[in-house]
Design an enzyme around this catalytic site. Sequence first.
Site, PDB file in Angstrom:
ATOM      1  N   ARG A 205      39.067  21.780 -17.066  1.00  0.00           N
ATOM      2  CA  ARG A 205      39.163  22.968 -17.912  1.00  0.00           C
ATOM      3  C   ARG A 205      38.658  22.639 -19.312  1.00  0.00           C
ATOM      4  O   ARG A 205      39.151  21.710 -19.941  1.00  0.00           O
ATOM      5  CB  ARG A 205      40.624  23.415 -17.963  1.00  0.00           C
ATOM      6  CG  ARG A 205      40.847  24.749 -18.634  1.00  0.00           C
ATOM      7  CD  ARG A 205      42.296  25.160 -18.466  1.00  0.00           C
ATOM      8  NE  ARG A 205      42.589  25.406 -17.058  1.00  0.00           N
ATOM      9  CZ  ARG A 205      42.349  26.561 -16.442  1.00  0.00           C
ATOM     10  NH1 ARG A 205      41.842  27.572 -17.102  1.00  0.00           N
ATOM     11  NH2 ARG A 205      42.627  26.711 -15.173  1.00  0.00           N
TER      12      ARG A 205
ATOM     13  N   THR B 127      37.346  26.738 -24.333  1.00  0.00           N
ATOM     14  CA  THR B 127      37.193  28.060 -23.703  1.00  0.00           C
ATOM     15  C   THR B 127      38.170  28.301 -22.553  1.00  0.00           C
ATOM     16  O   THR B 127      38.282  29.429 -22.066  1.00  0.00           O
ATOM     17  CB  THR B 127      35.772  28.198 -23.119  1.00  0.00           C
ATOM     18  OG1 THR B 127      35.635  27.214 -22.077  1.00  0.00           O
ATOM     19  CG2 THR B 127      34.691  27.969 -24.167  1.00  0.00           C
TER      20      THR B 127
ATOM     21  N   ASP C 279      53.622  20.327 -11.945  1.00  0.00           N
ATOM     22  CA  ASP C 279      52.217  19.926 -11.815  1.00  0.00           C
ATOM     23  C   ASP C 279      52.023  19.226 -10.474  1.00  0.00           C
ATOM     24  O   ASP C 279      52.521  18.110 -10.267  1.00  0.00           O
ATOM     25  CB  ASP C 279      51.836  18.999 -12.976  1.00  0.00           C
ATOM     26  CG  ASP C 279      50.346  18.696 -12.969  1.00  0.00           C
ATOM     27  OD1 ASP C 279      49.851  18.158 -11.954  1.00  0.00           O
ATOM     28  OD2 ASP C 279      49.670  19.005 -13.961  1.00  0.00           O
TER      29      ASP C 279
ATOM     30  N   ASP D   4      50.453  15.672 -10.594  1.00  0.00           N
ATOM     31  CA  ASP D   4      51.398  14.653 -11.068  1.00  0.00           C
ATOM     32  C   ASP D   4      52.432  14.331 -10.003  1.00  0.00           C
ATOM     33  O   ASP D   4      52.815  13.163  -9.822  1.00  0.00           O
ATOM     34  CB  ASP D   4      52.116  15.139 -12.333  1.00  0.00           C
ATOM     35  CG  ASP D   4      51.239  15.009 -13.572  1.00  0.00           C
ATOM     36  OD1 ASP D   4      50.192  14.327 -13.488  1.00  0.00           O
ATOM     37  OD2 ASP D   4      51.592  15.600 -14.609  1.00  0.00           O
TER      38      ASP D   4
HETATM   39  N1  URA Z   1      48.637  23.627 -11.451  1.00  0.00           N
HETATM   40  C1  URA Z   1      49.781  22.982 -11.102  1.00  0.00           C
HETATM   41  O1  URA Z   1      49.747  21.843 -10.671  1.00  0.00           O
HETATM   42  N2  URA Z   1      50.948  23.629 -11.255  1.00  0.00           N
HETATM   43  C2  URA Z   1      51.030  24.894 -11.718  1.00  0.00           C
HETATM   44  O2  URA Z   1      52.135  25.436 -11.816  1.00  0.00           O
HETATM   45  C3  URA Z   1      49.825  25.544 -12.065  1.00  0.00           C
HETATM   46  C4  URA Z   1      48.643  24.880 -11.921  1.00  0.00           C
END
Ligand code: URA
Length: 207
Positions: free
Chosen positions: A103, A107, A198, A201
């Site tokens: 990302r 932007t 995430d 993670d």
């Molecule tokens: N990506 C993730 O890993 N978790 C989210 O909640 C949104 C995007």
Amino acid sequence: MQIHIIDHPLIQHKLTIMRSKETSSSEFRRLLQEITLLMGYEITRDLPLEDVEVETPLEKMRGRRVAGKKVGIVPILRAGFGMVDGLLELMPSARVGVIGLYRDPETSKPIEYYCKLPDVDNRDFIIVDPMLATGGSAVAAINMMKEKGVKNIKFMCLVSAPEGVEVVNQAHPDVPIYTAALDRQLDDHNYILPGLGDAGDRIFGTK
Ligand code: URA
């Protein structure tokens, strides 16, 4: 909405364990693989079959087998990797491509940094990414694949947000979304609520 919520009890049970913040990375990975395999049954429901003669120990019969359909599995890096093995268990001869996106901090738009696909001729593709949040990465990945000539794409995730589903549906109404859950909304940082945090993670044990 072009969305299929796969609400099999085993999938929902395993997903609830994955959502818990107490669940370890190793268990999270194992459950993701199991759910992906279970969802794979649903996503492959339309594979064409052909008749074939087979001889059982007792007599000959006409059986049915998958009619040589070529399938490609394409994880979006990095969390998508966690969904490859479950599908490969079901379809060992599927080919695996990879799409890498990040990302842009200015932007917030997804930028491609890697794309490697198997031969796309007559191949059906399944893009995998556990979290469909804003839909930005999913749309970018689908754009990239269509630019390379891919015609038939399904998108498979674990948890989706209504915002992301809307974005993908608008941009690519021909691409069905398969998900185990449609959650409430995104937060201010584009995390899915309630979600599971995430996914990358949690799969890889990073922070
Ligand atoms: N990506 C993730 O890993 N978790 C989210 O909640 C949104 C995007």
